[in-house]
Design an enzyme around this catalytic site. Structure first.
Site, PDB file in Angstrom:
ATOM      1  N   SER A 241      43.868  43.486  30.713  1.00 11.68           N
ATOM      2  CA  SER A 241      44.885  43.558  29.647  1.00 11.68           C
ATOM      3  C   SER A 241      44.341  44.239  28.385  1.00 11.68           C
ATOM      4  CB  SER A 241      45.422  42.164  29.313  1.00 11.68           C
ATOM      5  OG  SER A 241      44.374  41.257  29.067  1.00 11.68           O
ATOM      6  N   HIS A 271      44.244  38.518  37.426  1.00  9.95           N
ATOM      7  CA  HIS A 271      43.995  38.398  35.980  1.00  9.95           C
ATOM      8  C   HIS A 271      44.835  37.213  35.468  1.00  9.95           C
ATOM      9  CE1 HIS A 271      42.844  39.489  32.016  1.00  9.95           C
ATOM     10  NE2 HIS A 271      43.691  40.468  31.764  1.00  9.95           N
ATOM     11  N   HIS A 318      34.678  35.274  38.371  1.00  7.67           N
ATOM     12  CA  HIS A 318      34.878  36.156  37.214  1.00  7.67           C
ATOM     13  C   HIS A 318      34.062  37.426  37.405  1.00  7.67           C
ATOM     14  CE1 HIS A 318      35.267  37.512  33.054  1.00  7.67           C
ATOM     15  NE2 HIS A 318      36.344  36.729  33.037  1.00  7.67           N
ATOM     16  N   ARG A 327      36.015  28.448  27.984  1.00  9.94           N
ATOM     17  CA  ARG A 327      37.450  28.220  27.741  1.00  9.94           C
ATOM     18  C   ARG A 327      37.962  27.113  28.667  1.00  9.94           C
ATOM     19  NH1 ARG A 327      39.498  34.233  28.653  1.00  9.94           N
ATOM     20  NH2 ARG A 327      38.225  33.837  30.504  1.00  9.94           N
ATOM     21  N   ASP A 373      41.679  29.946  33.678  1.00 12.49           N
ATOM     22  CA  ASP A 373      42.966  29.623  34.295  1.00 12.49           C
ATOM     23  C   ASP A 373      42.929  28.361  35.153  1.00 12.49           C
ATOM     24  OD1 ASP A 373      44.198  31.929  33.203  1.00 12.49           O
ATOM     25  OD2 ASP A 373      43.165  33.136  34.709  1.00 12.49           O
TER      26      ASP A 373
HETATM   27  N1  HAX Z   1      37.891  32.781  45.973  1.00 14.22           N
HETATM   28  C1  HAX Z   1      37.558  33.430  47.118  1.00 14.22           C
HETATM   29  N2  HAX Z   1      36.832  34.564  47.133  1.00 14.22           N
HETATM   30  C2  HAX Z   1      36.397  35.023  45.951  1.00 14.22           C
HETATM   31  C3  HAX Z   1      36.657  34.381  44.737  1.00 14.22           C
HETATM   32  C4  HAX Z   1      37.458  33.209  44.781  1.00 14.22           C
HETATM   33  N3  HAX Z   1      37.808  32.555  43.667  1.00 14.22           N
HETATM   34  N4  HAX Z   1      36.083  35.077  43.737  1.00 14.22           N
HETATM   35  C5  HAX Z   1      35.481  36.146  44.299  1.00 14.22           C
HETATM   36  N5  HAX Z   1      35.672  36.114  45.640  1.00 14.22           N
HETATM   37  C6  HAX Z   1      35.269  37.107  46.633  1.00 14.22           C
HETATM   38  C7  HAX Z   1      35.905  38.445  46.300  1.00 14.22           C
HETATM   39  O1  HAX Z   1      37.260  38.490  46.736  1.00 14.22           O
HETATM   40  C8  HAX Z   1      34.986  39.409  46.988  1.00 14.22           C
HETATM   41  O2  HAX Z   1      35.276  39.364  48.365  1.00 14.22           O
HETATM   42  P1  HAX Z   1      35.219  40.687  49.294  1.00 14.22           P
HETATM   43  O3  HAX Z   1      33.812  41.216  49.131  1.00 14.22           O
HETATM   44  O4  HAX Z   1      35.523  40.180  50.666  1.00 14.22           O
HETATM   45  O5  HAX Z   1      36.238  41.625  48.751  1.00 14.22           O
HETATM   46  C9  HAX Z   1      33.614  38.757  46.784  1.00 14.22           C
HETATM   47  O6  HAX Z   1      33.870  37.361  46.536  1.00 14.22           O
HETATM   48  C10 HAX Z   1      32.829  39.337  45.623  1.00 14.22           C
HETATM   49  O7  HAX Z   1      33.637  39.266  44.466  1.00 14.22           O
HETATM   50  P2  HAX Z   1      32.961  39.084  43.023  1.00 14.22           P
HETATM   51  O8  HAX Z   1      32.095  40.277  42.778  1.00 14.22           O
HETATM   52  O9  HAX Z   1      32.341  37.741  42.919  1.00 14.22           O
HETATM   53  O10 HAX Z   1      34.233  39.073  42.069  1.00 14.22           O
HETATM   54  P3  HAX Z   1      35.006  40.324  41.424  1.00 14.22           P
HETATM   55  O11 HAX Z   1      34.282  40.700  40.182  1.00 14.22           O
HETATM   56  O12 HAX Z   1      35.270  41.384  42.410  1.00 14.22           O
HETATM   57  O13 HAX Z   1      36.406  39.657  41.073  1.00 14.22           O
HETATM   58  C11 HAX Z   1      37.837  37.958  40.269  1.00 14.22           C
HETATM   59  C12 HAX Z   1      36.556  38.742  40.019  1.00 14.22           C
HETATM   60  C13 HAX Z   1      38.145  37.109  39.047  1.00 14.22           C
HETATM   61  C14 HAX Z   1      39.000  38.941  40.482  1.00 14.22           C
HETATM   62  C15 HAX Z   1      37.658  37.061  41.517  1.00 14.22           C
HETATM   63  O14 HAX Z   1      36.624  36.111  41.271  1.00 14.22           O
HETATM   64  C16 HAX Z   1      38.923  36.346  41.957  1.00 14.22           C
HETATM   65  O15 HAX Z   1      39.721  36.923  42.687  1.00 14.22           O
HETATM   66  N6  HAX Z   1      39.131  35.061  41.492  1.00 14.22           N
HETATM   67  C17 HAX Z   1      40.358  34.337  41.783  1.00 14.22           C
HETATM   68  C18 HAX Z   1      41.501  34.814  40.895  1.00 14.22           C
HETATM   69  C19 HAX Z   1      41.301  34.392  39.473  1.00 14.22           C
HETATM   70  O16 HAX Z   1      41.020  33.236  39.172  1.00 14.22           O
HETATM   71  N7  HAX Z   1      41.470  35.323  38.529  1.00 14.22           N
HETATM   72  C20 HAX Z   1      41.378  35.051  37.095  1.00 14.22           C
HETATM   73  C21 HAX Z   1      40.091  35.567  36.474  1.00 14.22           C
HETATM   74  C22 HAX Z   1      39.979  35.304  34.999  1.00 14.22           C
HETATM   75  C23 HAX Z   1      41.021  36.046  34.262  1.00 14.22           C
HETATM   76  O17 HAX Z   1      41.071  37.252  34.173  1.00 14.22           O
HETATM   77  N8  HAX Z   1      41.958  35.320  33.754  1.00 14.22           N
HETATM   78  O18 HAX Z   1      43.033  35.875  33.238  1.00 14.22           O
END
Ligand code: HAX
Length: 441
Positions: A241, A271, A318, A327, A373
């Site tokens: 964002s 996000h 994250h 937070r 979140d």
């Molecule tokens: N559950 C399951 N798998 C997860 C995970 C979770 N909560 N978090 C990361 N992973 C997985 C990824 O999907 C990725 O898998 P693949 O290699 O198979 O694609 C692997 O672990 C490596 O990911 P990462 O490097 O640890 O995480 P990224 O930096 O790529 O992504 C995210 C960060 C926040 C998008 C991710 O942790 C996620 O999808 N979390 C769940 C959704 C979420 O809570 N989002 C909110 C984040 C905070 C925010 O912005 N708030 O607004």
């Protein structure tokens, strides 16, 4: 708000001159190197932008102008009798780098109350959407309709000196932030309360008035809103964002257009939409397990089921953080103080005990800890706000404070249009064979 505007101008002139000298002397120094994998994997870890209002440390979490969340809770002015910071104060701090006095914050509250005049066509535009439209879509459409008020767009089309851009971005930002609670609450009352709209208070602060407009008038809920709107406001510049608002603003799109673009990014489930996904996931878990108070073992089974279906566990992980999000901790502290026996809050805490070791055991998740979140929904449900598909709108109202104060800085510092270089895989293959250069103009 002449005091705030003049203080900002003084700070911006000083920093602008310092940056000029800094670039003259050190402009060719390397700030990092880019690996091929980073180009393919979300540009993670590439330092490539300047964003003045906050800075994220992977282990410590967010600092706003150097202040951690507990420090903000201690030092920012509060509402009378309250103990949570007023988000107006954080806006002042992010914009100027200076901690405001209680009088500064009261003046800013009054200024935003006086600017909160949302034109009737904004509500009519929202009304044109089917009621089932997602609240984030309704909210963004409302903000786009507010764009008719942009002073920056008007002045730009008349022709202004680039040195004056920031001044109109400042005015747009103040007007936009002032009107956001009314537009956001309109979406809520329209969708969930049969269009029974409430009138703004002529006395309450920005967060307190937002709580009131939503229809939640207890002092505790107002305090929750003040805390919520403070801690969700900013998370340095690279998140979707903030970066989107920054990028779109770099084309000299006005604050309404830029912020609406940023909100569209916030509406993604990886996000900001994660805050609705967390509560949805918990409600589905309770239903699937047939209990409102699942044991750790039952939660573990459900987490494994979620993962086996190729889904993420919302609220965990994250892109930058590597520890529990402060937070999350701030919200857990609020819950311990005000609602320690709430059953849903206790489920959130049990999920917190259960999920990290499971994610850790996968060996690929870089951060198994909860993010912002993971906790917010349970606090809202406690007060009766169960309509979880609305939650990201609350996040969006808060996010305006950070991304728009950063935008005023970007225009004051004269940052140019943003335009990173991209490559194709054919380009990469050729470069690996030494056939052609990957980089170009
Ligand atoms: N559950 C399951 N798998 C997860 C995970 C979770 N909560 N978090 C990361 N992973 C997985 C990824 O999907 C990725 O898998 P693949 O290699 O198979 O694609 C692997 O672990 C490596 O990911 P990462 O490097 O640890 O995480 P990224 O930096 O790529 O992504 C995210 C960060 C926040 C998008 C991710 O942790 C996620 O999808 N979390 C769940 C959704 C979420 O809570 N989002 C909110 C984040 C905070 C925010 O912005 N708030 O607004």
């Amino acid at each position: 708000m002449e005091k705030l505007k003049n203080l900002f101008k003084e700070k911006a002139d000083k920093l602008g001159a310092e940056i000029k000298d800094l670039l003259k002397e050190h402009g060719s120094k390397k700030i990092g190197e880019v690996q091929l994998s980073q180009a393919y994997q979300g540009m993670r870890g590439i330092t490539g932008m300047v964003y003045e209002t906050s800075l994220l440390d992977a282990n410590e979490g967010i600092r706003f102008r150097g202040f951690s969340i507990p420090e903000l809770q201690k030092s920012l002015p509060k509402a009378d009798g309250g103990s949570e910071p007023l988000p107006e104060g954080l806006f002042w701090l992010m914009l100027t780098g200076e901690m405001p006095s209680a009088a500064d914050v009261n003046a800013l509250s009054a200024d935003w109350r006086s600017r909160a005049k949302v034109p009737a066509h904004v509500f009519k535009t929202i009304d044109a959407l089917p009621i089932e439209t997602h609240p984030m879509t309704q909210f963004v459409v409302g903000i786009m309709a507010m764009q008719t008020q942009s002073q920056f767009a008007k002045k730009y089309s008349e022709g202004i000196n680039k040195k004056e851009y920031w001044s109109f971005i400042f005015e747009d930002t103040m007007n936009l932030i002032a009107g956001l609670p009314e537009v956001a609450a309109y979406v809520y009352r329209r969708k969930y309360k049969n269009g029974n709209f409430l009138k703004p208070s002529s006395e309450l602060d920005w967060g307190g008035n937002f709580a009131h407009l939503l229809g939640y008038d207890s002092e505790k809920f107002r305090e929750l809103m003040r805390l919520y709107l403070t801690i969700h406001s900013d998370h340095e510049g690279g998140n979707v964002s903030a970066h989107t608002t920054h990028l779109v603003g770099s084309a000299l799109s006005d604050p309404y257009l830029s912020f609406a673009a940023g909100l569209n990014g916030l509406a993604g489930p990886l996000h900001g939409l994660a805050n609705q996904e967390v509560i949805k996931w918990i409600f589905e878990m309770q239903k699937a397990l047939g209990t409102e108070t699942p044991s750790s073992q039952q939660i573990e089974q459900y987490v494994r089921k979620t993962l086996s279906e190729g889904k993420v566990v919302p609220g965990y992980g994250h892109a930058v953080l590597r520890k529990t999000d402060p937070r999350f901790t701030a919200q857990a502290e609020f819950a311990k103080k005000h609602m320690p026996d709430d059953p849903l809050v206790n489920v959130v805490w049990r999920v917190f005990e259960t999920v990290p070791p499971i994610l850790q055991s996968l060996g690929k998740v870089k951060n198994p800890w909860p993010n912002v979140d993971a906790h917010s929904g349970a606090l809202l449900v406690h007060f009766g706000m169960k309509e979880y598909d609305y939650y990201t709108v609350l996040f969006g109202v808060s996010r305006a404070l950070g991304v728009l104060s950063a935008m005023i800085w970007s225009r004051a510092l004269g940052f140019p249009i943003e335009r990173p270089k991209s490559v194709t895989t054919a380009n990469v293959k050729g470069w690996l064979k030494g056939e052609e250069q990957i980089w170009g103009d």
